[in-house]
Design an enzyme around this catalytic site. Structure first.
Site, PDB file in Angstrom:
ATOM      1  N   ALA A 121       4.791   4.125   2.567  1.00  0.00           N
ATOM      2  CA  ALA A 121       4.168   2.819   1.855  1.00  0.00           C
ATOM      3  C   ALA A 121       4.381   1.816   2.981  1.00  0.00           C
ATOM      4  O   ALA A 121       5.193   2.091   3.963  1.00  0.00           O
ATOM      5  CB  ALA A 121       4.945   2.495   0.667  1.00  0.00           C
ATOM      6  N   LYS A 122       3.850   0.921   2.864  1.00  0.00           N
ATOM      7  CA  LYS A 122       3.907  -0.598   3.695  1.00  0.00           C
ATOM      8  C   LYS A 122       3.453  -1.828   2.990  1.00  0.00           C
ATOM      9  O   LYS A 122       2.635  -1.557   2.064  1.00  0.00           O
ATOM     10  CB  LYS A 122       3.250  -0.133   4.898  1.00  0.00           C
ATOM     11  CG  LYS A 122       3.702  -1.182   6.256  1.00  0.00           C
ATOM     12  CD  LYS A 122       4.985  -0.418   6.772  1.00  0.00           C
ATOM     13  CE  LYS A 122       5.459  -1.382   8.071  1.00  0.00           C
ATOM     14  NZ  LYS A 122       6.414  -0.656   8.799  1.00  0.00           N
ATOM     15  N   GLY A 123       4.105  -2.855   3.299  1.00  0.00           N
ATOM     16  CA  GLY A 123       3.500  -3.978   2.977  1.00  0.00           C
ATOM     17  C   GLY A 123       3.392  -5.033   4.088  1.00  0.00           C
ATOM     18  O   GLY A 123       4.062  -4.989   5.273  1.00  0.00           O
ATOM     19  N   ILE A 140       0.912  -1.198  -0.181  1.00  0.00           N
ATOM     20  CA  ILE A 140       0.169  -0.217  -0.256  1.00  0.00           C
ATOM     21  C   ILE A 140       0.838   1.270  -0.059  1.00  0.00           C
ATOM     22  O   ILE A 140       1.901   1.400   0.874  1.00  0.00           O
ATOM     23  CB  ILE A 140      -1.137   0.138   1.180  1.00  0.00           C
ATOM     24  CG1 ILE A 140      -1.859  -1.236   1.067  1.00  0.00           C
ATOM     25  CG2 ILE A 140      -1.808   1.492   1.250  1.00  0.00           C
ATOM     26  CD1 ILE A 140      -2.780  -1.300   2.360  1.00  0.00           C
TER      27      ILE A 140
END
Ligand code: NAD
Length: 417
Positions: free
Chosen positions: A106-108, A61
């Site tokens: 962002a991050k995942g 995201i």
């Protein structure tokens, strides 16, 4: 509903909304910042060792990329949800902005308990996840890094999979890589060192003598262990540490190096011979000077906030304090160093890694540490000044500073078309 189970995205939005209220932002900019730019959900299909297949849900995201490429870790944990990753991506936008590095947020993550996978399954899952998100990441687009449950080996697999797809080596697609593949010296412990720098700045502005200060640390993974080790080396007394299985206490101080040896042998800090086992969550309310949550979200909640005795809380973890708990802490005059400042050392050295990779010119460990200190100290004093000038707590101050800068970037770029 108790806030222990409160949705972390709702909490993050609640904090963002109150910051935006103070800044009098236009309704359009408010909508823009409340909405992640891109949410990708993928089915990660893995061939398991028993010959069958399993499917895990993965996310990547991007919350905001106005100031630069997306940047943020990848989490492997059974409780990962879309909302959690959205919240962590938004925090990354603020964090990169607080320390003034040219990245967005962002991050995942993958909803999986990595401890239940063999090494081969972990590699298969990582490579398949990378393949599924491959068009969304890249050195100029979005650059993953380690977070809970991932490490430099996982980054190496991501880099390899991405590079095979492109047909040439692309080390800049991830940070937190092994040194042999273009990682930066100091990245492994950068989050913790940055956290310690913010603690030292706090002690300075509060005119507290560092002699014999006691520290309790929740979480003994990458961040918690390195915080313990660095503070121990500086002469702080680490009275307690914990992990998911339990906590240990010694009022004369624990030796983090020996605790880590014990953990490596037994799988937990529990049962360490030079300390006593205590109830895991009681660590948070121990009598100590500094408390460092370095595990997961929602740890300091309405139910235990009033029992916290530490006078300084350094948020090495992301979002460990709920908004309801924070009101109680602020009322009790506890100084909270917020996550967006406190744990920004990791992303700062990730930025250094990216810069060094782009230049193909690598710095000494000393240089990395000096540059990190410059950035962390500057950010701390900028946030502290806003807090003093506007008579707000440090989280609100960090939020004001970051949201104002991101809103400015959005306005300057304008809206396409
Ligand atoms: P990690 O997986 O290496 O370690 C997590 C630790 O927390 C483990 O020791 C685990 O047993 C413990 N833990 C989990 N639940 C717990 C509980 N309820 N009570 C006590 N301990 C518990 O992860 P990490 O990389 O050290 O990350 C820790 C925190 O720091 C996370 O919030 C992460 O988002 C944040 N953070 C990490 C980095 C980084 O560079 N790794 C950067 C910024 C922020």
């Amino acid at each position: 509903m108790t806030d222990k189970k409160q949705n972390v995205w709702d909490m993050t939005l609640e904090r963002l909304d109150s910051t935006m209220d103070l800044l009098n932002l236009t309704p359009g900019i408010r909508k823009y910042l409340r909405q992640p730019r891109k949410v990708l959900e993928v089915a990660v299909t893995v061939k398991m060792d028993n010959g069958d297949i399993d499917i895990f849900t993965g996310y990547r995201i991007q919350h905001n990329t106005n100031r630069g490429p997306g940047k943020g870790g990848i989490r492997y944990h059974q409780d990962v949800t879309r909302d959690e990753i959205k919240a962590l991506a938004l925090l990354m936008t603020l964090k990169c902005t607080v320390v003034g590095i040219p990245f967005g947020g962002a991050k995942g993550g993958i909803a999986v308990d990595p401890k239940k996978l063999s090494l081969k399954e972990l590699e298969n899952m990582t490579r398949r996840y990378t393949f599924e998100i491959i068009n969304n990441i890249g050195p100029e687009k979005d650059i993953p890094a380690p977070d809970v449950g991932t490490n430099s080996q996982v980054m190496a697999w991501i880099m390899d999979t991405y590079s095979i797809d492109k047909g040439y080596a692309v080390p800049g697609v991830v940070t937190g890589k092994p040194i042999e593949l273009g990682g930066s010296l100091g990245r492994e412990y950068a989050t913790s060192l940055g956290c310690v720098y913010t603690i030292l700045s706090t002690l300075k502005v509060k005119e507290i003598d560092t002699t014999d200060l006691t520290v309790a640390i929740q979480g003994f993974g990458n961040v918690g262990y390195n915080c313990a080790r660095i503070l121990y080396d500086l002469g702080f007394i680490v009275v307690a540490v914990s992990d998911v299985d339990g906590a240990i206490f010694n009022n004369k101080g624990l030796n983090p190096y020996k605790v880590a040896d014990h953990r490596d042998k037994t799988g937990s800090v529990k049962g360490y011979n030079d300390g006593e086992d205590i109830e895991r969550d009681s660590l948070l309310t121990l009598d100590c000077d500094i408390l460092i949550p370095a595990a997961l979200e929602n740890q300091i909640v309405q139910g235990n906030a009033d029992d916290i005795k530490a006078k300084i809380i350094a948020e090495a973890a992301n979002a460990p304090i709920t908004p309801k708990a924070e009101k109680i802490l602020v009322g009790n005059d506890i100084f909270v160093i917020p996550d967006t400042l406190c744990n920004a050392g990791g992303v700062t050295v990730s930025y250094f890694e990216w810069v060094q990779g782009n230049l193909s010119y690598f710095w000494s460990e000393r240089e990395v540490k000096l540059r990190l200190r410059d950035i962390m100290d500057k950010a701390f004093y900028e946030v502290y000044k806003v807090a003093q000038d506007r008579k707000v707590d440090m989280r609100t101050a960090a939020g004001l500073l970051a949201v104002e800068r991101v809103a400015k970037a959005i306005k300057l770029r304008g809206i396409y078309p």
